[in-house]
Every structure is written in C-alpha cells, then in structure tokens.
Write an enzyme that holds these catalytic residues in place. Structure first.
Site, PDB file in Angstrom:
ATOM      1  N   GLN A  57      -2.330   8.758  -6.690  1.00 54.17           N
ATOM      2  CA  GLN A  57      -2.410  10.193  -6.459  1.00 54.17           C
ATOM      3  C   GLN A  57      -0.974  10.622  -6.165  1.00 54.17           C
ATOM      4  OE1 GLN A  57      -5.416   9.245  -3.529  1.00 54.17           O
ATOM      5  NE2 GLN A  57      -6.773  10.782  -4.438  1.00 54.17           N
ATOM      6  N   HIS A  81       3.902   8.625   1.148  1.00 57.98           N
ATOM      7  CA  HIS A  81       4.526   7.351   0.788  1.00 57.98           C
ATOM      8  C   HIS A  81       3.735   6.874  -0.426  1.00 57.98           C
ATOM      9  CE1 HIS A  81       6.140   3.237   2.466  1.00 57.98           C
ATOM     10  NE2 HIS A  81       6.199   3.275   1.138  1.00 57.98           N
ATOM     11  N   HIS A  85       1.644   5.222  -3.120  1.00 60.62           N
ATOM     12  CA  HIS A  85       0.779   4.044  -3.032  1.00 60.62           C
ATOM     13  C   HIS A  85      -0.192   4.018  -4.204  1.00 60.62           C
ATOM     14  CE1 HIS A  85      -1.108   7.253  -0.645  1.00 60.62           C
ATOM     15  NE2 HIS A  85      -2.284   6.708  -0.940  1.00 60.62           N
ATOM     16  N   HIS A  93      -3.831   2.599  -5.448  1.00 68.42           N
ATOM     17  CA  HIS A  93      -5.140   2.079  -5.040  1.00 68.42           C
ATOM     18  C   HIS A  93      -5.577   1.040  -6.056  1.00 68.42           C
ATOM     19  CE1 HIS A  93      -6.146   5.341  -2.115  1.00 68.42           C
ATOM     20  NE2 HIS A  93      -5.269   6.012  -2.858  1.00 68.42           N
TER      21      HIS A  93
END
Length: 178
Positions: free
Chosen positions: A88, A99, A101, A103
């Site tokens: 996202q 930050h 990331h 998934h």
C-alpha cells in the site's frame, strides 16, 4: 533463541526488535501484530523510506529478493499453495505506517469462502482489519483513553506471542535454501 538482533529495530516510530525474524543488508522481515490470516508477515526496508519510489536501486533489489525468500518460507511453513503480496504505497493507497512495507499473506484454497471468496483479502487489507499502524499504536504505551471498536475474532497479539513466532520463523529462514 534470543532476538535476531540486539540493535533496536523500528518500523516507523514503533520499536519492533522482538518481532523481527530476518534481516538483510537493506531489509528486514517481521511478524504482524494482527495477521489477516495465519503467517501474514511484513517485509520492510531498514531505512524508514515512506514510498517505494524513495528507495535506491540496491534497496529495491534487496527488498524484492527478501520478499521472494520470506514468501517461500511462509508458504512452506504455513502449508499454503499461494501468496498475496501487497504494498500500500502511500496514505491514499491505505498505508497506515509511514515506512514502506510489503504484506506477505499465505493463502490456501477456499480460505476466505466464509468472507465472500479469495478477493476478500483486499477489503481486509484496506479496512480497519489491515490497519497495522492503528494496531501498533493501540498496543504501545500510548493507548487511546477509549476502547476501539474491533473485529472480535482478531485480537492484537502479545509481545511474547509475536517474539515466539519471530524466533520460530528465524529458525525456518536459516533452513531455507536461498
């Protein structure tokens, strides 16, 4: 097995050292406080870059190689036949921690049939269930003074539960043929 590193590890403003189970020269993998499905983990750059476009070539390469390696491991450990891999990238895309990331969500056939089918994972990621920042905020010492409404079937995991999963996954990563 002690934590993977004794150096403090941050995901945004959140101290996550005990949740980290894999670390490379530019990235780290951590267990999720409220996994959408068993084995849902995150991979993030060590540098607290907000967006994918903020990473340099070495960081992008390392991030995606780490996603590939961690994905293989969680697929094997959690008996999955597929993975959802999602970023996202920015607040408008649903990013709740500033930050970057990724998934990684292990999937099995018909695992979300009771929620409308496999594509339900996307609304789960975008909704309150997937709000990693909110769940980390609530689990920190800075809890809001009023209880948050939440899905009763998904409760935040304790620091001890996450540290134990991180230790187990770190052992599995050491067995993984990279």
């Amino acid at each position: 097995m002690p934590p993977l590193t004794s150096s403090p590890m941050y995901f945004g403003n959140f101290l996550v050292t005990s949740q980290v189970f894999h670390k490379t020269s530019h990235s780290f993998a951590l267990v999720n406080i409220k996994p959408l499905l068993p084995g849902h983990v995150l991979v993030s750059p060590l540098r607290a870059a907000k967006r994918l476009s903020d990473l340099n070539h070495a960081e992008v390469t390392d991030l995606f190689l780490t996603v590939q390696q961690v994905g293989r491991m969680v697929e094997r450990v959690y008996g999955a036949s597929s993975l959802n891999i999602a970023i996202q990238d920015g607040p408008a895309a649903g990013q709740s921690v500033p930050h970057l990331h990724t998934h990684i969500i292990p999937r099995q056939s018909a695992d979300l049939d009771d929620r409308g089918g496999g594509d339900a994972i996307y609304s789960m990621l975008e909704g309150e269930e997937g709000d990693v920042g909110k769940h980390l905020w609530e689990s920190s010492n800075r809890r809001p003074k009023f209880p948050a409404v939440d899905d009763s079937s998904r409760k935040p995991r304790s620091e001890e539960e996450m540290a134990e999963e991180a230790r187990r996954l770190a052992q599995e990563m050491s067995r993984q043929h990279l």
